[in-house]
Design an enzyme around this catalytic site. Structure first.
Site, PDB file in Angstrom:
ATOM      1  N   ASP A  12     -10.683  13.048  56.752  1.00  0.00           N
ATOM      2  CA  ASP A  12     -10.366  14.454  56.288  1.00  0.00           C
ATOM      3  C   ASP A  12      -9.507  14.271  55.280  1.00  0.00           C
ATOM      4  O   ASP A  12      -8.893  13.275  54.869  1.00  0.00           O
ATOM      5  CB  ASP A  12      -9.813  15.474  57.533  1.00  0.00           C
ATOM      6  N   SER A  13      -9.200  15.319  54.352  1.00  0.00           N
ATOM      7  CA  SER A  13      -8.220  15.316  53.246  1.00  0.00           C
ATOM      8  C   SER A  13      -6.842  15.398  53.761  1.00  0.00           C
ATOM      9  O   SER A  13      -5.805  14.967  53.143  1.00  0.00           O
ATOM     10  CB  SER A  13      -8.558  16.625  52.304  1.00  0.00           C
ATOM     11  N   TYR A  44      -9.408  19.012  48.995  1.00  0.00           N
ATOM     12  CA  TYR A  44     -10.655  18.615  48.450  1.00  0.00           C
ATOM     13  C   TYR A  44     -11.385  19.812  47.933  1.00  0.00           C
ATOM     14  O   TYR A  44     -12.408  19.751  47.328  1.00  0.00           O
ATOM     15  CB  TYR A  44     -11.657  17.822  49.952  1.00  0.00           C
ATOM     16  N   CYS A  75     -14.391  17.023  57.840  1.00  0.00           N
ATOM     17  CA  CYS A  75     -13.905  17.763  56.582  1.00  0.00           C
ATOM     18  C   CYS A  75     -14.980  18.462  56.350  1.00  0.00           C
ATOM     19  O   CYS A  75     -16.196  18.177  56.062  1.00  0.00           O
ATOM     20  CB  CYS A  75     -13.444  16.893  55.567  1.00  0.00           C
ATOM     21  N   ASN A  76     -15.136  19.723  56.272  1.00  0.00           N
ATOM     22  CA  ASN A  76     -16.425  20.700  55.757  1.00  0.00           C
ATOM     23  C   ASN A  76     -16.759  20.397  54.580  1.00  0.00           C
ATOM     24  O   ASN A  76     -17.910  20.513  54.210  1.00  0.00           O
ATOM     25  CB  ASN A  76     -16.031  22.119  56.160  1.00  0.00           C
ATOM     26  N   THR A  77     -15.748  20.447  53.520  1.00  0.00           N
ATOM     27  CA  THR A  77     -16.138  20.123  52.217  1.00  0.00           C
ATOM     28  C   THR A  77     -16.752  18.931  52.169  1.00  0.00           C
ATOM     29  O   THR A  77     -17.847  19.038  51.258  1.00  0.00           O
ATOM     30  CB  THR A  77     -14.841  20.081  51.419  1.00  0.00           C
ATOM     31  N   GLU A 156      -1.021  23.441  55.082  1.00  0.00           N
ATOM     32  CA  GLU A 156      -0.263  22.325  54.736  1.00  0.00           C
ATOM     33  C   GLU A 156       1.269  22.467  54.375  1.00  0.00           C
ATOM     34  O   GLU A 156       2.057  21.467  54.582  1.00  0.00           O
ATOM     35  CB  GLU A 156      -0.878  21.522  53.668  1.00  0.00           C
ATOM     36  N   CYS A 188     -14.115  25.423  58.127  1.00  0.00           N
ATOM     37  CA  CYS A 188     -12.752  24.232  57.364  1.00  0.00           C
ATOM     38  C   CYS A 188     -12.061  23.642  58.535  1.00  0.00           C
ATOM     39  O   CYS A 188     -11.449  24.686  59.418  1.00  0.00           O
ATOM     40  CB  CYS A 188     -11.811  24.807  56.391  1.00  0.00           C
ATOM     41  N   THR A 189     -11.728  22.449  58.608  1.00  0.00           N
ATOM     42  CA  THR A 189     -11.013  21.981  59.757  1.00  0.00           C
ATOM     43  C   THR A 189      -9.480  22.015  59.977  1.00  0.00           C
ATOM     44  O   THR A 189      -9.072  21.761  61.038  1.00  0.00           O
ATOM     45  CB  THR A 189     -11.523  20.397  60.041  1.00  0.00           C
ATOM     46  N   HIS A 190      -9.057  22.815  58.844  1.00  0.00           N
ATOM     47  CA  HIS A 190      -7.472  23.133  58.921  1.00  0.00           C
ATOM     48  C   HIS A 190      -7.614  24.512  59.551  1.00  0.00           C
ATOM     49  O   HIS A 190      -6.482  24.817  60.274  1.00  0.00           O
ATOM     50  CB  HIS A 190      -7.239  23.281  57.461  1.00  0.00           C
TER      51      HIS A 190
HETATM   52  N1  DGL Z   1     -10.238  20.371  56.270  1.00  0.00           N
HETATM   53  C1  DGL Z   1     -10.966  20.174  55.031  1.00  0.00           C
HETATM   54  C2  DGL Z   1     -12.319  21.152  55.295  1.00  0.00           C
HETATM   55  O1  DGL Z   1     -12.733  21.379  56.408  1.00  0.00           O
HETATM   56  C3  DGL Z   1     -10.502  20.276  53.664  1.00  0.00           C
HETATM   57  C4  DGL Z   1      -9.685  21.341  53.308  1.00  0.00           C
HETATM   58  C5  DGL Z   1      -9.377  20.622  51.521  1.00  0.00           C
HETATM   59  O2  DGL Z   1      -8.902  19.686  51.428  1.00  0.00           O
HETATM   60  O3  DGL Z   1      -9.290  21.791  50.846  1.00  0.00           O
HETATM   61  O4  DGL Z   1     -13.016  21.627  54.268  1.00  0.00           O
END
Ligand code: DGL
Length: 271
Positions: A12-13, A44, A75-77, A156, A188-190
């Site tokens: 992931d990012s 990302y 990471c979804n992106t 973050e 988004c995994t965050h």
């Molecule tokens: N956790 C990420 C996602 O699921 C990345 C978010 C990011 O870095 O912008 O998209």
């Protein structure tokens, strides 16, 4: 030939993928994970497709060298814009799992013909991947997508469960297009880190779906189907970050209470 003892590579990012890694640890306690958080390139969500594909391929090379049996794009992106390219690039040398397909399967089976919302980074929402995949399975579902780009930097930076994050959540999710949704996908995994805050915003009347648990069960099925499930003893996970941040370490410690095997790894030879 792939073997059950091989680790699962996850990337992931930043800290987001840890929500998925944590669900895997609960459901598949015998699996060893090698995690790569690309904190040097975070976020990302507002990068171009080409850049995310480049980062993802490079991280995939690094994880492949560790002898992984599954590459999990947590990471979804990256799942939205780089999954197909990674499948093409890596071929059948490894199983590749993204975080979007399991969530789409879940939503289309649980909410047929309903109105659902999807929130994610600009990259994920702009790609239209959720909408396209959901409608491919059920043309009757109404999908309302919204980019919520401040959530990742907010999380973050540790602004969670406080007034600032409540105000940002309210500003985004009061959006008219999300009215009357039955379910909201955290694309988004965050976002699972603020899941309860989001549930509270909707007065607990919307089913807020995060992909962590659905991805863990999806992964379990893939491992079982391919006789790759590791039922061994307590594995030692390894975490790499491309740039060290105290916040990453704190969140990783929160999810993985045991001694944390964390290292900074510059895979770009930039410094
Ligand atoms: N956790 C990420 C996602 O699921 C990345 C978010 C990011 O870095 O912008 O998209």
């Amino acid at each position: 030939m792939l073997k059950p003892e091989q680790p699962i590579g996850i990337f992931d990012s930043g800290v987001g993928g840890l929500t998925v890694a944590s669900a895997i640890k609960q459901l598949l306690p015998g699996e060893k994970m090698i995690y790569f958080g690309d904190t040097a390139h975070l976020p990302y969500g507002d990068k171009s497709t080409d850049t995310i594909i480049r980062y993802s391929r490079h991280i995939a090379d690094f994880l492949m060298e560790k002898g992984i049996k599954v590459l999990l794009i947590a990471c979804n992106t990256a799942s939205a814009v780089a999954h197909n390219e990674l499948v093409r690039y890596l071929g059948n040398r490894v199983h590749i799992v993204n975080v979007i397909d399991p969530a789409v399967d879940f939503i289309t089976s649980q909410y047929p013909h309903e109105k659902v919302g999807v929130i994610g980074t600009k990259g994920t929402i702009k790609s239209g991947t959720y909408e396209r995949k959901i409608l491919e399975k059920d043309r009757g579902i109404e999908v309302s997508s919204l980019a919520t780009p401040l959530f990742v930097p907010m999380i973050e930076e540790g602004f969670v469960y406080d007034d600032i994050s409540n105000a940002i959540i309210r500003a985004y999710l009061s959006e008219e297009s999300l009215r009357d949704i039955k379910s909201l996908i955290l694309g988004c995994t965050h976002y699972p880190i603020i899941k309860n805050q989001i549930r509270k915003f909707f007065n607990f009347s919307v089913d807020v779906v995060d992909s962590a648990n659905v991805v863990a069960s999806y992964l379990k099925n893939i491992l079982e189907e391919n006789q790759l499930l590791n039922t061994g003893r307590k594995p030692e996970h390894v975490f790499y970050v491309s740039d060290y941040t105290e916040y990453f370490e704190a969140i990783a410690r929160m999810f993985f209470e045991e001694r944390l095997n964390l290292a900074r790894k510059n895979i770009w030879n930039e410094s």
